[in-house]
Design a protein around this motif. Structure first.
Motif, PDB file in Angstrom:
ATOM      1  N   ALA A 158       3.714  11.489  -1.685  1.00 24.55           N
ATOM      2  CA  ALA A 158       4.913  12.226  -1.287  1.00 24.55           C
ATOM      3  C   ALA A 158       5.895  12.352  -2.440  1.00 24.55           C
ATOM      4  CB  ALA A 158       5.579  11.524  -0.096  1.00 24.55           C
ATOM      5  N   TYR A 159       5.962  11.335  -3.291  1.00 30.35           N
ATOM      6  CA  TYR A 159       6.856  11.389  -4.453  1.00 30.35           C
ATOM      7  C   TYR A 159       6.411  12.462  -5.441  1.00 30.35           C
ATOM      8  CZ  TYR A 159       8.987   9.930  -8.857  1.00 30.35           C
ATOM      9  OH  TYR A 159       9.663   9.917 -10.048  1.00 30.35           O
ATOM     10  N   LEU A 160       5.098  12.566  -5.660  1.00 28.58           N
ATOM     11  CA  LEU A 160       4.598  13.565  -6.606  1.00 28.58           C
ATOM     12  C   LEU A 160       4.833  14.987  -6.116  1.00 28.58           C
ATOM     13  CD1 LEU A 160       1.205  11.982  -7.743  1.00 28.58           C
ATOM     14  CD2 LEU A 160       3.390  11.973  -8.944  1.00 28.58           C
ATOM     15  N   ASN A 161       4.942  15.169  -4.806  1.00 30.83           N
ATOM     16  CA  ASN A 161       5.172  16.504  -4.244  1.00 30.83           C
ATOM     17  C   ASN A 161       6.643  16.907  -4.240  1.00 30.83           C
ATOM     18  OD1 ASN A 161       2.450  17.032  -3.712  1.00 30.83           O
ATOM     19  ND2 ASN A 161       2.534  15.902  -1.784  1.00 30.83           N
ATOM     20  N   LEU A 162       7.529  15.999  -4.654  1.00 28.17           N
ATOM     21  CA  LEU A 162       8.946  16.354  -4.717  1.00 28.17           C
ATOM     22  C   LEU A 162       9.209  17.270  -5.899  1.00 28.17           C
ATOM     23  CD1 LEU A 162      10.600  12.864  -4.030  1.00 28.17           C
ATOM     24  CD2 LEU A 162      10.370  14.761  -2.428  1.00 28.17           C
ATOM     25  N   PRO A 163      10.138  18.197  -5.782  1.00 29.06           N
ATOM     26  CA  PRO A 163      10.451  19.087  -6.915  1.00 29.06           C
ATOM     27  C   PRO A 163      11.251  18.348  -7.980  1.00 29.06           C
ATOM     28  CG  PRO A 163      11.872  19.583  -5.041  1.00 29.06           C
ATOM     29  CD  PRO A 163      10.882  18.563  -4.560  1.00 29.06           C
ATOM     30  N   ASN A 164      10.989  18.697  -9.236  1.00 26.23           N
ATOM     31  CA  ASN A 164      11.752  18.214 -10.398  1.00 26.23           C
ATOM     32  C   ASN A 164      11.620  16.709 -10.601  1.00 26.23           C
ATOM     33  OD1 ASN A 164      12.722  20.872 -10.724  1.00 26.23           O
ATOM     34  ND2 ASN A 164      14.443  20.472  -9.361  1.00 26.23           N
ATOM     35  N   VAL A 165      10.451  16.150 -10.317  1.00 24.68           N
ATOM     36  CA  VAL A 165      10.235  14.716 -10.562  1.00 24.68           C
ATOM     37  C   VAL A 165       9.367  14.545 -11.795  1.00 24.68           C
ATOM     38  CG1 VAL A 165      10.451  14.077  -8.142  1.00 24.68           C
ATOM     39  CG2 VAL A 165       8.201  14.640  -9.064  1.00 24.68           C
ATOM     40  N   LYS A 166       9.535  13.401 -12.453  1.00 20.45           N
ATOM     41  CA  LYS A 166       8.686  13.065 -13.582  1.00 20.45           C
ATOM     42  C   LYS A 166       7.364  12.512 -13.066  1.00 20.45           C
ATOM     43  CE  LYS A 166      12.531  12.041 -16.692  1.00 20.45           C
ATOM     44  NZ  LYS A 166      13.149  11.019 -17.582  1.00 20.45           N
ATOM     45  N   ARG A 167       6.292  12.909 -13.704  1.00 23.23           N
ATOM     46  CA  ARG A 167       4.955  12.505 -13.277  1.00 23.23           C
ATOM     47  C   ARG A 167       4.619  11.129 -13.846  1.00 23.23           C
ATOM     48  NH1 ARG A 167       3.944  15.793  -9.045  1.00 23.23           N
ATOM     49  NH2 ARG A 167       4.813  17.838  -9.516  1.00 23.23           N
ATOM     50  N   PHE A 168       4.485  10.151 -12.972  1.00 24.79           N
ATOM     51  CA  PHE A 168       4.090   8.808 -13.363  1.00 24.79           C
ATOM     52  C   PHE A 168       2.752   8.475 -12.721  1.00 24.79           C
ATOM     53  CE2 PHE A 168       8.843   8.444 -13.134  1.00 24.79           C
ATOM     54  CZ  PHE A 168       9.049   8.422 -14.510  1.00 24.79           C
ATOM     55  N   ASN A 169       2.056   7.520 -13.311  1.00 24.63           N
ATOM     56  CA  ASN A 169       0.872   6.993 -12.632  1.00 24.63           C
ATOM     57  C   ASN A 169       1.291   5.990 -11.571  1.00 24.63           C
ATOM     58  OD1 ASN A 169       1.587   4.736 -14.089  1.00 24.63           O
ATOM     59  ND2 ASN A 169      -0.039   4.956 -15.596  1.00 24.63           N
ATOM     60  N   TYR A 170       0.338   5.588 -10.757  1.00 22.99           N
ATOM     61  CA  TYR A 170       0.661   4.720  -9.612  1.00 22.99           C
ATOM     62  C   TYR A 170       1.186   3.358 -10.069  1.00 22.99           C
ATOM     63  CZ  TYR A 170       0.029   2.145  -5.229  1.00 22.99           C
ATOM     64  OH  TYR A 170       0.227   1.372  -4.107  1.00 22.99           O
ATOM     65  N   LEU A 171       0.668   2.854 -11.187  1.00 25.55           N
ATOM     66  CA  LEU A 171       1.112   1.553 -11.674  1.00 25.55           C
ATOM     67  C   LEU A 171       2.567   1.603 -12.113  1.00 25.55           C
ATOM     68  CD1 LEU A 171       0.198  -1.334 -12.301  1.00 25.55           C
ATOM     69  CD2 LEU A 171      -0.439  -0.569 -14.581  1.00 25.55           C
ATOM     70  N   HIS A 172       2.968   2.687 -12.786  1.00 23.43           N
ATOM     71  CA  HIS A 172       4.367   2.816 -13.192  1.00 23.43           C
ATOM     72  C   HIS A 172       5.268   3.114 -11.986  1.00 23.43           C
ATOM     73  CE1 HIS A 172       7.615   3.371 -15.993  1.00 23.43           C
ATOM     74  NE2 HIS A 172       7.872   4.583 -15.529  1.00 23.43           N
TER      75      HIS A 172
ATOM     76  N   ASP B 172       2.799  -9.063  -7.286  1.00 19.85           N
ATOM     77  CA  ASP B 172       1.378  -9.272  -7.010  1.00 19.85           C
ATOM     78  C   ASP B 172       0.641  -7.938  -6.868  1.00 19.85           C
ATOM     79  OD1 ASP B 172       1.849 -11.960  -7.071  1.00 19.85           O
ATOM     80  OD2 ASP B 172       1.890 -12.222  -4.891  1.00 19.85           O
ATOM     81  N   THR B 173       1.312  -6.948  -6.297  1.00 23.23           N
ATOM     82  CA  THR B 173       0.693  -5.628  -6.151  1.00 23.23           C
ATOM     83  C   THR B 173       0.424  -4.997  -7.509  1.00 23.23           C
ATOM     84  OG1 THR B 173       1.861  -5.328  -4.047  1.00 23.23           O
ATOM     85  CG2 THR B 173       0.941  -3.360  -5.093  1.00 23.23           C
ATOM     86  N   ARG B 174       1.372  -5.099  -8.429  1.00 22.28           N
ATOM     87  CA  ARG B 174       1.176  -4.544  -9.764  1.00 22.28           C
ATOM     88  C   ARG B 174       0.008  -5.218 -10.467  1.00 22.28           C
ATOM     89  NH1 ARG B 174       4.388  -5.645 -13.252  1.00 22.28           N
ATOM     90  NH2 ARG B 174       3.999  -3.883 -14.615  1.00 22.28           N
ATOM     91  N   VAL B 175      -0.069  -6.538 -10.360  1.00 22.40           N
ATOM     92  CA  VAL B 175      -1.181  -7.257 -10.998  1.00 22.40           C
ATOM     93  C   VAL B 175      -2.509  -6.850 -10.370  1.00 22.40           C
ATOM     94  CG1 VAL B 175      -2.171  -9.540 -11.387  1.00 22.40           C
ATOM     95  CG2 VAL B 175       0.291  -9.188 -11.654  1.00 22.40           C
ATOM     96  N   ASN B 176      -2.531  -6.706  -9.050  1.00 25.80           N
ATOM     97  CA  ASN B 176      -3.769  -6.352  -8.363  1.00 25.80           C
ATOM     98  C   ASN B 176      -4.219  -4.934  -8.724  1.00 25.80           C
ATOM     99  OD1 ASN B 176      -5.843  -6.769  -6.222  1.00 25.80           O
ATOM    100  ND2 ASN B 176      -4.714  -5.153  -5.185  1.00 25.80           N
TER     101      ASN B 176
ATOM    102  N   ASP C 164       0.864  -1.182   0.000  1.00 28.64           N
ATOM    103  CA  ASP C 164       0.000   0.000   0.000  1.00 28.64           C
ATOM    104  C   ASP C 164       0.901   1.232   0.000  1.00 28.64           C
ATOM    105  OD1 ASP C 164      -1.970   1.852   0.159  1.00 28.64           O
ATOM    106  OD2 ASP C 164      -2.661   1.344   2.166  1.00 28.64           O
ATOM    107  N   LEU C 165       1.354   1.621  -1.188  1.00 23.31           N
ATOM    108  CA  LEU C 165       2.313   2.720  -1.342  1.00 23.31           C
ATOM    109  C   LEU C 165       1.640   4.004  -1.804  1.00 23.31           C
ATOM    110  CD1 LEU C 165       5.267   0.807  -3.066  1.00 23.31           C
ATOM    111  CD2 LEU C 165       5.063   1.476  -0.669  1.00 23.31           C
ATOM    112  N   ASN C 166       0.359   4.161  -1.522  1.00 23.97           N
ATOM    113  CA  ASN C 166      -0.342   5.358  -1.968  1.00 23.97           C
ATOM    114  C   ASN C 166       0.199   6.617  -1.287  1.00 23.97           C
ATOM    115  OD1 ASN C 166      -2.716   4.495  -3.792  1.00 23.97           O
ATOM    116  ND2 ASN C 166      -2.811   3.044  -2.107  1.00 23.97           N
TER     117      ASN C 166
END
Length: 501
Positions: A145-159, A328-332, A138-140
């Motif tokens: 927190a990752y999306l709020n970091l400066p200068n990060v690439k925007r990925f979806n949760y699956l990626h 298993d998390t990615r598949v789920n 459960d890494l939501n």
């Protein structure tokens, strides 16, 4: 309590603890919830054995001499008189506290009975609904927190589930300068703490402290040898001109960047980026020149780099140790993206209901027959099994088109079940190898083509167009005669040779 009586009580308690562990290990639960409950109960019993054994060892050491004094007192005095004296003490205690209930030692460490299943168990409070009793991550919160970091690439949760342990810039990580912030330090520390907590909750019988200590020792060795990827002390990111790609390359100290040759470097010196970087470096040097503790600042920066690198290393090793849960998390997550909120809640309710039904005791002598009936899964439609081993719902079977058979002649007439698997196979090794066997190099243009004859015709047409394009290169250059007529270069020279111009 007398010392010898306490010693006897602890030894009896140790035997009961061992028996309780044996009773739990003898039965292998089918559901993951019951299995985790069993493991956590065994871990608690093992901790109690260690605590009781430590107390017993202290009694045997007898540092204050009370045990030896009691043994000597029993040996020198009348044993029966000492016995009756203790009996009188016990009677006096119960007369003083007549309503005190005696503890039943036989029931102290018993396993959970069917009537206790209504009470919450250990794992009910330590896992979230997304984790499904330790089956998925459960890494939501870490993703937010990752999306709020400066200068990060925007990925979806699956990626993000694929790259959350990649910290080098080429693999989705941040640059070294962007990592030296308190926000990034908090993010990577929280991610490492969650993975460590998840391992402790899902593997209670393993020595997680020893595993983490081994990870830290491995990191210390790599740090001493300066082999931690992305955190070397002599990399160009630290302002060094060492390890350049070519002998002609030139290193810019202000921009901390490598250039191919001296000409490119000189033309770069007049650019706005270089001028701005040079001004910032001079400002930092002027600030550090007036600071008498400049060396201390460098050491503090290196210590912070080490702390960040250590947490990144721990995340990498923990993610590698729990690769099964990660996949298993990615598949789920991918499966849940095609479901509505109502369907997700219904699936969660069915999970809890099936768990409770498995725990209900059966009456009479029909236990074995019922268990045999439960093991036989009724599947007349031949539906594929889901994550729980049971057939998936028929509506989901129809939604993904799993009943449609799609064959590919290029793959050797291999049959794919469902449109999703069929679309996915065009990028797989089997299909690409089949195209290469036909002599086709550019496989990107042959998507949705499954016939060999059709693929060969398209490849022949592509090659024909390429040859025609090369042949018409001469017609790109336009020539003009004395009268102002414009014509291709080839026609102009042909007319000139014939004397018609």
């Amino acid at each position: 309590m007398l010392v010898l009586e306490e010693q006897r009580y602890i030894q009896e308690d140790l035997e009961r603890l061992e028996q309780a562990i044996a009773d739990r290990v003898r039965v292998e639960p089918k559901h993951i919830r019951d299995r985790l409950n069993r493991d956590h109960e065994v871990a608690q019993l093992l901790d109690q054995i260690q605590s009781q054994s430590k107390t017993l060892l202290d009694i045997y050491k007898d540092e204050n001499g009370s045990r030896a004094q009691e043994i000597q007192q029993i040996g020198t005095s009348d044993p029966f008189a000492e016995f009756y004296k203790q009996v009188e003490d016990v009677r006096a205690h119960h007369a003083r506290y007549p309503n005190e209930q005696a503890e039943n030692s036989e029931q102290r460490y018993r396993s959970r009975r069917p009537e206790d299943f209504d009470m919450p168990s250990i794992v009910d409070s330590i896992f979230s609904g997304e984790e499904a009793y330790g089956r998925f991550f459960d890494l939501n919160s870490s993703y937010d927190a990752y999306l709020n970091l400066p200068n990060v690439k925007r990925f979806n949760y699956l990626h993000y589930l694929e790259i959350f342990d990649h910290f080098t810039p080429g693999q989705g990580g941040l640059k070294r300068a962007d990592k030296m912030t308190d926000q990034y330090f908090t993010y990577v520390g929280g991610l490492a703490d969650y993975l460590e907590s998840f391992m402790r909750r899902t593997r209670p019988l393993e020595d997680v402290d020893k595993t983490i200590s081994a990870f830290d020792d491995d990191f210390d060795v790599q740090w001493q040898k300066d082999e931690v990827e992305g955190w070397q002390n002599d990399t160009p990111a630290n302002g060094s001109a060492n390890n350049l790609s070519t002998p002609d390359a030139v290193w810019c100290e202000d921009c901390e960047k490598e250039f191919k040759n001296d000409n490119v470097y000189k033309s770069h010196l007049t650019g706005r980026k270089h001028i701005k970087a040079a001004e910032q470096k001079r400002a930092r040097q002027s600030e550090s020149a007036g600071d008498s503790a400049g060396t201390v600042t460098v050491l503090a920066k290196r210590l912070k780099e080490r702390a960040i690198a250590q947490r990144e290393h721990r995340v990498k090793r923990l993610a590698s140790a729990m690769s099964t849960e990660r996949s298993d998390t990615r598949v789920n997550v991918e499966r849940k993206q095609g479901m509505t909120e109502r369907e997700r809640q219904q699936e969660l309710d069915n999970l809890f209901n099936s768990t409770e039904e498995q725990r209900q005791p059966t009456a009479g002598g029909e236990d074995d027959d019922d268990e045999d009936d439960d093991d036989k899964i009724y599947n007349p439609l031949k539906l594929p099994p889901g994550w729980d081993g049971k057939p998936i719902p028929y509506w989901l079977y129809r939604l993904h088109g799993l009943g449609v058979e799609l064959a590919c002649e290029i793959c050797g007439n291999y049959v794919y079940m469902g449109r999703r698997a069929f679309d996915k196979h065009f990028n797989e090794a089997r299909h690409i190898y089949g195209l290469k066997c036909l002599g086709i190099a550019n496989t990107a243009l042959f998507r949705d083509i499954t016939g060999i004859e059709e693929a060969l015709k398209l490849w022949e047409k592509i090659q024909k167009n390429e040859r025609k394009t090369k042949g018409d290169e001469g017609s790109v250059v336009q020539m003009e005669d004395g009268e102002g007529n414009v014509m291709p270069e080839k026609v102009y020279y042909d007319l000139q040779k014939q004397g018609l111009l």
